[in-house]
Design a protein around this motif. Structure first.
Motif, PDB file in Angstrom:
ATOM      1  N   ARG A 289      10.378   4.295   2.452  1.00 40.81           N
ATOM      2  CA  ARG A 289       9.977   3.800   3.775  1.00 40.81           C
ATOM      3  C   ARG A 289       9.395   2.388   3.697  1.00 40.81           C
ATOM      4  NH1 ARG A 289       9.370   5.965   8.746  1.00 40.81           N
ATOM      5  NH2 ARG A 289       7.666   5.212  10.051  1.00 40.81           N
ATOM      6  N   ALA A 290       8.758   2.068   2.561  1.00 39.63           N
ATOM      7  CA  ALA A 290       8.184   0.741   2.367  1.00 39.63           C
ATOM      8  C   ALA A 290       9.215  -0.277   1.869  1.00 39.63           C
ATOM      9  CB  ALA A 290       7.012   0.816   1.394  1.00 39.63           C
ATOM     10  N   GLY A 291      10.449   0.160   1.670  1.00 43.29           N
ATOM     11  CA  GLY A 291      11.512  -0.771   1.303  1.00 43.29           C
ATOM     12  C   GLY A 291      11.827  -0.860  -0.169  1.00 43.29           C
ATOM     13  N   GLY A 292      11.370   0.111  -0.960  1.00 46.87           N
ATOM     14  CA  GLY A 292      11.641   0.094  -2.390  1.00 46.87           C
ATOM     15  C   GLY A 292      12.308   1.372  -2.855  1.00 46.87           C
ATOM     16  N   SER A 293      12.325   1.541  -4.152  1.00 46.10           N
ATOM     17  CA  SER A 293      12.906   2.708  -4.787  1.00 46.10           C
ATOM     18  C   SER A 293      12.166   2.939  -6.093  1.00 46.10           C
ATOM     19  CB  SER A 293      14.399   2.478  -5.045  1.00 46.10           C
ATOM     20  OG  SER A 293      14.950   3.539  -5.768  1.00 46.10           O
ATOM     21  N   LEU A 294      12.217   4.128  -6.618  1.00 46.91           N
ATOM     22  CA  LEU A 294      11.564   4.423  -7.889  1.00 46.91           C
ATOM     23  C   LEU A 294      12.547   4.871  -8.954  1.00 46.91           C
ATOM     24  CD1 LEU A 294       8.365   6.337  -6.716  1.00 46.91           C
ATOM     25  CD2 LEU A 294       8.533   3.984  -7.520  1.00 46.91           C
TER      26      LEU A 294
ATOM     27  N   THR B  89      14.004  -8.895  -2.019  1.00 43.71           N
ATOM     28  CA  THR B  89      12.878  -8.119  -1.494  1.00 43.71           C
ATOM     29  C   THR B  89      12.938  -6.681  -1.989  1.00 43.71           C
ATOM     30  OG1 THR B  89      12.808  -9.517   0.464  1.00 43.71           O
ATOM     31  CG2 THR B  89      11.690  -7.392   0.617  1.00 43.71           C
ATOM     32  N   PHE B  90      14.118  -6.080  -1.945  1.00 45.57           N
ATOM     33  CA  PHE B  90      14.300  -4.710  -2.426  1.00 45.57           C
ATOM     34  C   PHE B  90      13.983  -4.632  -3.922  1.00 45.57           C
ATOM     35  CE2 PHE B  90      17.025  -1.531  -4.472  1.00 45.57           C
ATOM     36  CZ  PHE B  90      16.594  -0.388  -3.831  1.00 45.57           C
ATOM     37  N   ALA B  91      14.483  -5.589  -4.704  1.00 49.79           N
ATOM     38  CA  ALA B  91      14.270  -5.567  -6.149  1.00 49.79           C
ATOM     39  C   ALA B  91      12.800  -5.743  -6.500  1.00 49.79           C
ATOM     40  CB  ALA B  91      15.109  -6.651  -6.824  1.00 49.79           C
ATOM     41  N   VAL B  92      12.114  -6.650  -5.818  1.00 50.25           N
ATOM     42  CA  VAL B  92      10.687  -6.861  -6.094  1.00 50.25           C
ATOM     43  C   VAL B  92       9.885  -5.618  -5.701  1.00 50.25           C
ATOM     44  CG1 VAL B  92       8.652  -8.211  -5.412  1.00 50.25           C
ATOM     45  CG2 VAL B  92      10.794  -9.378  -5.965  1.00 50.25           C
ATOM     46  N   SER B  93      10.202  -5.030  -4.554  1.00 53.50           N
ATOM     47  CA  SER B  93       9.516  -3.803  -4.118  1.00 53.50           C
ATOM     48  C   SER B  93       9.754  -2.673  -5.111  1.00 53.50           C
ATOM     49  CB  SER B  93      10.006  -3.390  -2.729  1.00 53.50           C
ATOM     50  OG  SER B  93       9.713  -4.375  -1.780  1.00 53.50           O
ATOM     51  N   THR B  94      10.976  -2.558  -5.598  1.00 53.27           N
ATOM     52  CA  THR B  94      11.323  -1.515  -6.555  1.00 53.27           C
ATOM     53  C   THR B  94      10.624  -1.754  -7.888  1.00 53.27           C
ATOM     54  OG1 THR B  94      13.431  -1.108  -5.471  1.00 53.27           O
ATOM     55  CG2 THR B  94      13.249  -0.404  -7.765  1.00 53.27           C
ATOM     56  N   LEU B  95      10.634  -2.989  -8.362  1.00 53.35           N
ATOM     57  CA  LEU B  95       9.944  -3.312  -9.612  1.00 53.35           C
ATOM     58  C   LEU B  95       8.463  -2.977  -9.504  1.00 53.35           C
ATOM     59  CD1 LEU B  95       9.834  -4.554 -12.448  1.00 53.35           C
ATOM     60  CD2 LEU B  95       9.538  -6.787 -11.354  1.00 53.35           C
ATOM     61  N   PHE B  96       7.842  -3.345  -8.410  1.00 56.12           N
ATOM     62  CA  PHE B  96       6.429  -3.047  -8.184  1.00 56.12           C
ATOM     63  C   PHE B  96       6.189  -1.537  -8.228  1.00 56.12           C
ATOM     64  CE2 PHE B  96       2.856  -2.595  -5.004  1.00 56.12           C
ATOM     65  CZ  PHE B  96       1.858  -3.004  -5.875  1.00 56.12           C
TER      66      PHE B  96
ATOM     67  N   LEU C  75       0.828  -1.200   0.000  1.00 57.28           N
ATOM     68  CA  LEU C  75       0.000   0.000   0.000  1.00 57.28           C
ATOM     69  C   LEU C  75       0.868   1.259   0.000  1.00 57.28           C
ATOM     70  CD1 LEU C  75      -2.870   1.163   0.080  1.00 57.28           C
ATOM     71  CD2 LEU C  75      -2.715   1.101   2.587  1.00 57.28           C
ATOM     72  N   GLY C  76       1.918   1.266   0.803  1.00 54.41           N
ATOM     73  CA  GLY C  76       2.840   2.408   0.824  1.00 54.41           C
ATOM     74  C   GLY C  76       3.497   2.629  -0.527  1.00 54.41           C
ATOM     75  N   ILE C  77       3.885   1.540  -1.184  1.00 56.76           N
ATOM     76  CA  ILE C  77       4.511   1.652  -2.505  1.00 56.76           C
ATOM     77  C   ILE C  77       3.499   2.152  -3.527  1.00 56.76           C
ATOM     78  CG2 ILE C  77       5.530   0.315  -4.401  1.00 56.76           C
ATOM     79  CD1 ILE C  77       6.907  -1.405  -2.195  1.00 56.76           C
TER      80      ILE C  77
END
Length: 188
Positions: free
Chosen positions: A137-142, A88-95, A24-26
């Motif tokens: 904060r949710a563990g990803g990047s854009l 986890t970081f890569a999947v969060s970033t991809l999402f 949700l944060g992402i």
């Protein structure tokens, strides 16, 4: 029931809730970035830094959709992030990148809220900053430059922010040739 039968169920529920909150944060963060880009910056020829800025310039020069460039230009950095930082970081970033790319495509034809360059730069920057903060904060990047900066700081005395600023000087300097120097200065 004893404690052994209750604990695994509680743990799974907590983990699912944590994943849902991260997602949700992402989603919210990536959509805020899409709004900041397509409602404020892009219609006024103001760019963002990093891969996003390069994507805006590529879209302007080719006439191609911004969302496609955001996705394609971030892919190599996603692979690097997967190998060097983790799954986890890569999947969060991809999402996050997918949500941002789709969001920019849907918002592309929405008119800008203002033609005032200062208002566009300020409000676009604030909205994008909040969005990026939520995603981080949710563990990803854009943006792929953040991934490179994270990796470079491991072997450098510079912080992630200093590395990103260094990349952005070159990107915003390039924007001066495409959009004009006044727009590049607003982009700062």
């Amino acid at each position: 029931m004893d404690a052994k039968t209750v604990a695994p169920i509680t743990h799974k529920r907590t983990k699912k809730r944590r994943i849902a909150l991260r997602a949700l944060g992402i989603i919210i963060g990536a959509l805020l970035v899409a709004v900041g880009l397509e409602i404020f910056l892009v219609p006024n020829n103001i760019i963002d830094g990093g891969v996003t800025g390069v994507s805006i310039m590529a879209s302007k020069l080719t006439g191609g959709p911004l969302g496609l460039f955001l996705f394609l230009l971030n892919l190599p950095f996603l692979l690097i992030g997967y190998k060097q930082i983790g799954k986890t970081f890569a999947v969060s970033t991809l999402f996050g990148v997918v949500v941002m790319s789709v969001g920019t495509n849907y918002l592309h034809h929405v008119p800008s809220l203002t033609d005032d360059l200062l208002l566009s730069a300020v409000f676009g920057g604030i909205i994008i900053g909040i969005g990026v903060g939520l995603v981080i904060r949710a563990g990803g990047s854009l943006d792929g430059t953040e991934i490179v900066a994270i990796l470079m700081t491991r072997k450098s005395p510079f912080s992630v922010g200093e590395m990103v600023m260094f990349f952005n000087i070159f990107i915003l300097g390039s924007a001066g040739f495409i959009f004009g120097w006044d727009r590049a200065m607003y982009s700062l």
